[in-house]
Write an enzyme that holds these catalytic residues in place. Structure first.
Site, mmCIF file in Angstrom:
data_model
loop_
_atom_site.group_PDB
_atom_site.id
_atom_site.type_symbol
_atom_site.label_atom_id
_atom_site.label_comp_id
_atom_site.label_asym_id
_atom_site.label_seq_id
_atom_site.Cartn_x
_atom_site.Cartn_y
_atom_site.Cartn_z
ATOM 1 N N HIS A 154 1.172 -1.326 0.408
ATOM 2 C CA HIS A 154 0.046 -0.470 0.137
ATOM 3 C C HIS A 154 0.593 0.836 0.028
ATOM 4 C CE1 HIS A 154 0.367 -0.321 3.864
ATOM 5 N NE2 HIS A 154 0.671 0.586 4.586
HETATM 6 N N1 UDP Z 1 -3.950 -6.024 8.673
HETATM 7 C C1 UDP Z 1 -5.576 -5.999 8.550
HETATM 8 N N2 UDP Z 1 -6.002 -6.140 7.203
HETATM 9 C C2 UDP Z 1 -5.482 -6.473 6.094
HETATM 10 C C3 UDP Z 1 -4.085 -6.210 6.379
HETATM 11 C C4 UDP Z 1 -3.135 -5.949 7.512
HETATM 12 O O1 UDP Z 1 -5.632 -5.617 10.065
HETATM 13 O O2 UDP Z 1 -5.991 -6.331 4.965
HETATM 14 C C5 UDP Z 1 -3.242 -5.549 10.251
HETATM 15 C C6 UDP Z 1 -1.915 -5.517 10.371
HETATM 16 O O3 UDP Z 1 -2.192 -7.003 10.864
HETATM 17 C C7 UDP Z 1 -0.946 -5.198 10.847
HETATM 18 C C8 UDP Z 1 -1.646 -3.139 10.413
HETATM 19 O O4 UDP Z 1 -2.804 -3.675 9.184
HETATM 20 O O5 UDP Z 1 -1.513 -4.991 12.209
HETATM 21 C C9 UDP Z 1 -0.820 -3.076 9.469
HETATM 22 O O6 UDP Z 1 -1.558 -1.423 9.300
HETATM 23 P P1 UDP Z 1 -0.608 -1.206 7.409
HETATM 24 O O7 UDP Z 1 0.078 -2.204 6.524
HETATM 25 O O8 UDP Z 1 -1.602 -0.693 6.834
HETATM 26 O O9 UDP Z 1 0.804 0.046 8.024
HETATM 27 P P2 UDP Z 1 1.942 0.065 8.307
HETATM 28 O O10 UDP Z 1 1.992 -1.531 9.630
HETATM 29 O O11 UDP Z 1 2.834 0.062 7.542
HETATM 30 O O12 UDP Z 1 2.185 1.424 9.020
#
Ligand code: UDP
Length: 354
Positions: free
Chosen positions: A203
């Site tokens: 993403h």
């Molecule tokens: N996550 C979720 N559903 C999804 C994809 C990710 O619940 O379809 C959760 C994942 O387990 C983690 C969080 O979202 O706890 C991560 O979010 P994201 O990847 O959007 O952001 P980042 O961590 O890169 O800031």
């Protein structure tokens, strides 16, 4: 103590869920949702699954570029903070909501506590890196998930009020590990078998905004010989639709809507390996003992690479194949804390602002 928590997107709902319970046991929390993520799949499901209380304020700011979004959040936060007069504003991670919460508080003369302080990719092209660095330099109390993070702050000349407390996402992951492991319905629904599929997420702007990189991502996923589950982030879904590239993913890539925390974690626990550009997912894979292939050339979660559980391949298919052919190491030290980081956040807030 009155704490205003500013959150707005998916990973922040998970992080705040670890702190809100222990915080509300002894103090007043005013929960402000900026609206950065706003729908059922990206927001509401996390509140209901993780027991996060309803926001006291929903600012409804979403859907514009980084600068406009941050500016709109600042404008919306100022009167809310002026009215709430909190002792401290609590922010998490590295999003526009983090920076806006921190800056609005600092401009109002309210102290800022930053959870997940000190994380660095050392890549200033990432909007998240700008948000992290700026928020850390605004913050009064910096709560780090790891020793590496605290060390990064020292190198930037920030040494006062820095504490290493462990990672708050570990609290949630540990609490729910047994339950998600048993959660088989999502595997049945998608028609995948434990240990026989890959789980992928992508993403970040650096992965999906540039058409050439988006095409490289699609070709990488389509070029692997295994079944891949790909819950599509709205940004990625929109970019794929606009570029017409989705069909190129082929039949082995099972595309679905973004999943709630429990279903996503169930898939993560049962995946043979994970492919991701997410920060949180790299760490959750490490905690679950699932090998990770990171679709970037930098990471903030350097320990996962250091201990051999994570390989940075950027969008290189050959490198991804090689990484996926490796076997996981025997050792997986507890580098991100013991699952009690949320309580330590509250204890630190009490020491500084109570
Ligand atoms: N996550 C979720 N559903 C999804 C994809 C990710 O619940 O379809 C959760 C994942 O387990 C983690 C969080 O979202 O706890 C991560 O979010 P994201 O990847 O959007 O952001 P980042 O961590 O890169 O800031």
């Amino acid at each position: 103590m009155r704490v205003a928590t500013v959150i707005g997107n998916r990973p922040q709902f998970v992080k705040a869920a670890a702190v809100s319970g222990p915080l509300r046991a002894r103090h007043e929390e005013i929960l402000v949702h900026t609206g950065q993520h706003y729908d059922e799949e990206m927001s509401a499901v996390f509140f209901s699954e993780l027991g996060l209380p309803e926001p006291d304020h929903d600012l409804g700011v979403n859907g514009t570029g980084n600068s406009e979004q941050t500016a709109a959040m600042l404008a919306a936060l100022a009167p809310v903070l002026a009215d709430a007069t909190p002792d401290v504003v609590l922010v998490y991670g590295d999003t526009n909501s983090t920076l806006a919460g921190g800056l609005a508080a600092a401009q109002a003369g309210i102290p800022v506590a930053h959870v997940e302080a000190g994380m660095r990719s050392f890549d200033r092209r990432m909007p998240e890196e700008l948000n992290r660095v700026l928020t850390d330099h605004l913050a009064t109390l910096l709560l780090c998930p790891s020793a590496v993070a605290a060390n990064n702050l020292e190198h930037e000349g920030i040494s006062a009020a820095v504490e290493t407390i462990g990672d708050v996402m570990v609290d949630v992951a540990r609490l729910l590990a047994a339950a998600v492991h048993e959660r088989a319905a999502v595997l049945e629904r998608l028609g995948v078998t434990s240990g026989e599929f890959l789980l992928a997420t992508a993403h970040r702007a650096g992965t999906v905004d540039d058409p050439a990189r988006l095409a490289a991502l699609v070709d990488l996923l389509a070029g692997l010989d295994e079944t891949i589950v790909l819950p599509l982030h709205p940004r990625t879904r929109e970019r794929l639709r606009r570029s017409g590239l989705e069909a190129r993913l082929g039949d082995r890539v099972l595309v679905c809507d973004p999943l709630g925390y429990l279903d996503f974690s169930a898939l993560l626990h049962h995946a043979r390996a994970v492919l991701t550009d997410s920060g949180g997912v790299q760490k959750e894979a490490y905690l679950a003992g699932v090998p990770c292939v990171t679709l970037r050339d930098t990471t903030e979660w350097v320990e996962t690479v250091q201990y051999g559980w994570n390989v940075l391949v950027d969008l290189d298919l050959a490198a991804a194949r090689t990484a996926l052919a490796g076997s996981p190491p025997a050792e997986r030290p507890d580098v991100y804390g013991d699952g009690h980081a949320g309580e330590r956040v509250v204890a630190a807030l009490e020491r500084y602002f109570g």
